[in-house]
Design a protein around this motif. Sequence first.
Motif, short mmCIF file in Angstrom:
data_model
loop_
_atom_site.label_atom_id
_atom_site.label_comp_id
_atom_site.label_asym_id
_atom_site.label_seq_id
_atom_site.Cartn_x
_atom_site.Cartn_y
_atom_site.Cartn_z
N LEU A 241 52.95 35.08 61.90
CA LEU A 241 53.18 34.14 60.80
C LEU A 241 54.42 34.49 59.99
O LEU A 241 55.18 33.61 59.58
N ALA A 242 54.65 35.77 59.76
CA ALA A 242 55.81 36.21 58.98
C ALA A 242 57.11 35.87 59.69
O ALA A 242 58.15 35.69 59.04
N SER A 243 57.08 35.76 61.00
CA SER A 243 58.31 35.48 61.75
C SER A 243 58.63 33.98 61.84
O SER A 243 59.68 33.61 62.36
N GLN A 244 57.74 33.12 61.33
CA GLN A 244 57.93 31.67 61.45
C GLN A 244 58.66 31.10 60.23
O GLN A 244 58.58 31.64 59.13
N ARG B 207 54.26 24.95 57.82
CA ARG B 207 53.67 23.71 57.29
C ARG B 207 53.09 22.86 58.42
O ARG B 207 52.01 22.29 58.29
N MET B 208 53.81 22.76 59.53
CA MET B 208 53.33 22.00 60.68
C MET B 208 52.06 22.64 61.24
O MET B 208 51.08 21.94 61.55
N MET B 209 52.05 23.96 61.35
CA MET B 209 50.87 24.67 61.83
C MET B 209 49.69 24.42 60.90
O MET B 209 48.56 24.20 61.36
N ASN B 210 49.94 24.46 59.59
CA ASN B 210 48.88 24.22 58.61
C ASN B 210 48.29 22.83 58.78
O ASN B 210 47.07 22.66 58.78
N THR B 211 49.14 21.84 58.96
CA THR B 211 48.68 20.46 59.15
C THR B 211 47.78 20.37 60.38
O THR B 211 46.71 19.74 60.34
N ILE C 165 46.10 22.84 61.87
CA ILE C 165 44.87 23.63 61.66
C ILE C 165 43.88 22.86 60.81
O ILE C 165 42.69 22.78 61.12
N VAL C 166 44.36 22.26 59.72
CA VAL C 166 43.48 21.48 58.84
C VAL C 166 42.88 20.30 59.61
O VAL C 166 41.68 20.01 59.49
N ALA C 167 43.69 19.62 60.42
CA ALA C 167 43.19 18.49 61.21
C ALA C 167 42.11 18.95 62.19
O ALA C 167 41.08 18.28 62.34
N GLU C 168 42.30 20.08 62.83
CA GLU C 168 41.31 20.60 63.77
C GLU C 168 40.01 20.97 63.06
O GLU C 168 38.91 20.68 63.55
N LEU C 169 40.12 21.61 61.89
CA LEU C 169 38.92 21.97 61.13
C LEU C 169 38.15 20.73 60.69
O LEU C 169 36.91 20.70 60.75
N ARG C 170 38.85 19.69 60.26
CA ARG C 170 38.18 18.44 59.86
C ARG C 170 37.49 17.79 61.04
O ARG C 170 36.38 17.27 60.91
#
Length: 105
Positions: free
Chosen positions: A10-13, A19-23, A25-30
């Motif tokens: 994560l630190a290397s991104q 932000r794209m990864m977060n979007t 991840i949130v979609a998958e959790l929902r």
Amino acid sequence: MDVNSLRRLLASQSDDTLRMMNTEIVAELRKRQGLKQQRAMIEIQIGEVYEFYAAKKGCNVRVRVKQVNRTTVTATELDARGRETFMSWRVSPSLLKPAEEPLAA
């Protein structure tokens, strides 16, 4: 993958990538939560007795299901003898578990 490896990754991104990864991840959790609710909803029967942990009361609450909606279940709380009280609850079906012990006579 262990936590330290994940942190290094994560630190290397870039910020945009994170932000794209977060979007995603949130979609998958929902999606997973929605599927969990659908599976739980199929098993819920009107008139049956269930239990759930009520954080407001800090204990398990026993309820009788009155109505099943698309995303929630409406139920009436039962007292120790199994009689309906005036307390009504609207909860996620994924929180309800079948009552384990029979009601007192």
